[in-house]
Scaffold this active site. Structure first.
Site, short mmCIF file in Angstrom:
data_model
loop_
_atom_site.label_atom_id
_atom_site.label_comp_id
_atom_site.label_asym_id
_atom_site.label_seq_id
_atom_site.Cartn_x
_atom_site.Cartn_y
_atom_site.Cartn_z
NE ARG A 19 -2.29 -1.27 3.53
CZ ARG A 19 -2.70 -0.91 4.73
NH1 ARG A 19 -3.81 -0.20 4.87
NH2 ARG A 19 -2.02 -1.26 5.82
CD GLU A 20 4.59 -0.43 -1.64
OE1 GLU A 20 5.47 -1.31 -1.57
OE2 GLU A 20 3.44 -0.63 -2.06
CE LYS A 22 -4.29 3.42 4.31
NZ LYS A 22 -5.52 4.23 4.20
NE ARG A 539 -12.46 2.68 3.40
CZ ARG A 539 -12.43 2.03 4.55
NH1 ARG A 539 -11.35 2.07 5.30
NH2 ARG A 539 -13.46 1.35 4.97
CB CYS A 667 -22.69 4.19 0.40
SG CYS A 667 -21.88 3.86 1.97
CG HIS A 718 -16.47 10.02 1.41
ND1 HIS A 718 -17.84 10.04 1.58
CD2 HIS A 718 -16.10 8.72 1.49
CE1 HIS A 718 -18.27 8.80 1.74
NE2 HIS A 718 -17.24 7.99 1.70
CB CYS A 750 -20.52 7.71 5.26
SG CYS A 750 -20.31 5.93 4.96
#
Length: 778
Positions: A19-20, A22, A539, A667, A718, A750
């Site tokens: 997950r570099e 992210k 995400r 959602c 978000h 959310c």
């Protein structure tokens, strides 16, 4: 056969094995690293992706499938579809503007305005609307168009990444989102504007980019037009014909691979086959039945890309079976007019199964992630090219794994199957209609007008994540971890009381993910350590794997709810994830119908609902965030899906007394087409995400005259922005035009787990103030 069939990938995961991407994005957004640092990480990830594909024998490698946030947003930026609010006036688009479109940005904005404010390079404006990419759990940023929309080539990213790959020694096939699908995915703030009317202005920009790619050596371009698997009107089909005729006139020697995925062409097949393109990609995992028709009707010179390996799920293919199914079309068309590919981009699956050292050995032998799917593609191409002897061991292993999975006792539970078969209609109906239940509940709770609550989760701080990690590693004892979680829960409950929320939640500090937390406590599920996939931006999620029959061995949430409720006299909601969402946000077994698995999960959640009620829970929220995204892409299949999806929700929610209030949450969704199904769910209160659409999503509820209660989100979680009180009261004013005051709850869009407390605290204080301001109006 004279040559080996080429192997293509349509796109690969962007996030990196660890997950570099992210980490790099979030570090940059927090101001800890520079733009140059972020771009260097992105370049390294692209180079690794190209190298991995080359090493695994992929002969047609894509470029421009990488994105810092979203490929649709990249396309909006490429063609200059940047709303004036973001302060862009031409020239190269700053990265700050790009991220403002994706995430919103902080800063001054016009007080009380519900629209965008001008703020220079995107300061102080909300993000663009976000919704689901077809029927996947990937989110894209919705393009926004104006009646006087002007397009311009504002980003050369596609060209730059093609050149970047070429400099590293890779001749790639650049990927572009097709112009018609791009327009179909967008919307206008001006009612009645059909984005397809903008096609004439858009095509010169695409043509300019294609010319640049050709001038730099591109021989093929992959043009993604997944709209071709939807129900299309004649105007859209005509737009496709006009677009590709224009490309053919301008660039007669360019080869376009027209890429479709997520379903069958069906009644759009004639249109697809009439377009002047060199190749056509078919999703044969979702729609294997279309192969025979296409094989017969496709022009002789058309290259067919056979999407035979499932790019949406993680099950290992039965390669001998695929060879048997595909060999006839290869024999008919020859190896020079066939490519072997995944059904869609591999964006939707984890990267490398070999990282999963803790998985059950049998289960691991049944799985295939992105890199393993590339290996499967190579074996399949070799076997279909007449080189089966070279890959015999791989073919035999594939067949053995498929047989072992079919026969495994780990997959089947006779008691679960018998209980599911015994479900009766009475189990899916509440005791009384909503009108009667609502009066009982009003007397029980005595809530004010515009009651305030949250969707469930509170920020998962670094301290929470550290404690969870330490507990998982064994360095924090069970007792110490439990005490930590109780303290976090108590602080959250006290704070909610202090700011005046009417209905509380316990904060979910013990939960890692709204699906995984429950799946870990249900039978029939397995989990990865590194099986991350991108949901949107930075995400990432690790979808559970449903490999067998599902049941609930023991209560899952009762004790945490009981503890939280003991701290306050205000109602605390019991928080559950619904069966359809657990299904749609997991990698689902493909050996039985999805509806059968959904019913099994629903019965497990029903047990939990009844245990919560028995413990004293007066309000129970069963989130169905993903119900809309599971809707089939073709209308003719909607009824069957909605019937079993609604049954699943009702099966888990209807075994309670009238005075127990059932909440649900959904959602980002377009509700107009499924409002009947939402009403049929018969939840007492539904909360939905509406702030980015400025309450437009409530129009369906107004037109339908939806009778139950609704919490339209007034706080876009978000985005890091903290909405002011006037902004929220303006949004609630728009809600009041569509709903009766007695129907309206006030809540965020959310859950808040991804936000920081310094954002959440002032935003929720403002939300409570907005609700009180409306009550004061009388």
């Amino acid at each position: 056969m004279s040559s080996t069939i080429p192997v293509a990938t349509l796109g690969t995961p962007r996030i990196g094995v660890r997950r570099e991407l992210k980490m790099a994005l979030e570090s940059h957004w927090a101001g800890r690293t520079s733009q140059a640092d972020l771009l260097a990480t992105a370049a390294a990830l692209r180079a690794q992706n190209w190298a991995r594909q080359k090493a695994r024998g992929v002969s047609i490698i894509p470029s421009n499938d990488f994105s810092l946030y979203d490929q649709v947003l990249d396309t909006s930026v490429m063609v200059g579809a940047i709303p004036p609010a973001y302060g862009w006036s031409g020239g190269p688009v700053p990265l700050a503007t790009y991220f403002a479109m994706a995430r919103g940005s902080e800063g001054a904005r016009a007080a009380g305005s519900c629209g965008h404010a001008h703020a220079g390079e995107g300061n102080g404006v909300p993000a663009q609307e976000m919704t689901k990419w077809f029927d996947t759990n990937y989110h894209y940023m919705v393009p926004e168009f104006a009646p006087d929309q002007r397009f311009t080539l504002a980003s050369l990213k596609a060209l730059e990444e093609y050149r970047e790959a070429k400099a590293l020694g890779y001749q790639t096939r650049p990927v572009l989102l097709g112009p018609v699908t791009f327009l179909k995915l967008g919307k206008s703030k001006t009612p009645g504007l059909d984005p397809l009317l903008l096609l004439g202005n858009l095509l010169p920009i695409y043509t300019d980019m294609l010319r640049r790619l050709v001038a730099n050596g591109a021989e093929w371009v992959q043009m993604d037009e997944p709209c071709l698997v939807l129900d299309l009107d004649e105007a859209t089909r005509d737009a496709l014909r006009r677009a590709y005729a224009a490309f053919a006139r301008a660039l007669p020697h360019l080869k376009i691979m027209l890429t479709t995925y997520f379903g069958a062409l069906d009644d759009n097949l004639d249109t697809a086959l009439s377009l002047p393109v060199a190749g056509l990609h078919l999703d044969l995992a979702r729609a294997p039945e279309q192969l025979e028709t296409v094989a017969v009707r496709a022009p002789r010179g058309l290259v067919l890309s056979l999407g035979a390996i499932d790019g949406r799920n993680i099950w290992r293919a039965n390669l001998p079976g695929l060879v048997e199914r595909l060999k006839a079309i290869v024999s008919r068309r020859g190896t020079d007019h066939i490519q072997i590919a995944p059904s869609c981009s591999l964006l939707h699956v984890p990267i490398d199964l070999e990282l999963e050292g803790d998985l059950d050995r049998d289960l691991k032998s049944w799985l295939s992630f992105s890199l393993q799917k590339m290996d499967e593609l190579g074996v399949l191409a070799s076997a279909l090219s007449g080189e089966g002897h070279k890959v015999k061991a791989a073919l035999d292993a594939s067949a053995a794994a498929a047989a072992a999975r079919r026969a495994s006792p780990k997959v089947h539970d006779a008691a679960v199957e018998a209980r599911a078969a015994a479900v009766s209609p009475a189990m899916t109906h509440r005791l009384s209609p909503f009108v009667q239940r609502a009066q009982t509940q009003k007397q029980r709770f005595g809530l004010p007008l515009f009651p305030t609550t949250t969707i469930g989760s509170f920020p998962q701080t670094a301290e929470v994540r550290h404690a969870r990690s330490a507990h998982a590693k064994g360095t924090l004892s069970e007792e110490a971890y439990g005490q930590f979680l109780r303290e976090e829960t108590a602080r959250a409950v006290r704070w909610q009381e202090e700011i005046g929320l009417d209905v509380l939640v316990h904060g979910e500090f013990e939960r890692n993910d709204m699906v995984q937390y429950f799946a870990e406590q249900l039978s029939g599920f397995a989990f990865t350590r590194h099986g991350w996939v991108q949901s949107y931006g930075s995400r990432c999620v690790r979808p559970p794997i449903i490999f067998g029959d599902v049941s609930r061995p023991r209560p899952m949430t009762v004790e945490w709810w009981r503890y939280a409720q003991s701290l306050t006299s205000k109602p605390v909601k019991g928080m559950l994830t619904g069966p359809v969402t657990i299904l749609n946000w997991s990698f689902v077994r493909d050996d039985i119908a999805r509806s059968a698995t959904c019913r099994q999960i629903a019965l497990a959640i029903r047990d939990e609902v009844q245990d919560l009620e028995a413990a004293g829970a007066a309000m129970i929220q069963i989130d169905e965030a993903a119900l809309r995204e599971g809707l089939p892409l073709r209308r003719r299949a909607w009824r069957a899906y909605l019937d079993w999806a609604v049954e699943g929700f009702r099966l888990c929610s209807c075994g309670v007394r009238d005075e127990t209030q059932i909440h649900t949450h959904m959602c980002y969704s377009e509700f107009n087409d499924i409002i009947n199904a939402i009403a049929a769910m018969d939840a007492d209160v539904i909360s939905i995400e509406t702030s980015r659409s400025k309450m437009e999503l409530l129009d369906a509820f107004r037109s339908y005259k939806y009778p139950n209660e609704i919490g339209p989100g007034v706080y876009d979680i978000h985005s890091p922005r903290i909405p002011a009180v006037p902004e929220m009261t303006d949004l609630l004013g728009l809600a009041r035009r569509r709903l009766d005051d007695g129907q309206i709850w006030v809540n965020p869009d959310c859950g808040l787990k991804t936000r920081k407390w310094e954002e959440v605290r002032p935003a929720l204080v403002n939300m409570v103030a907005a609700a009180r301001a409306l009550r004061a109006e009388g």
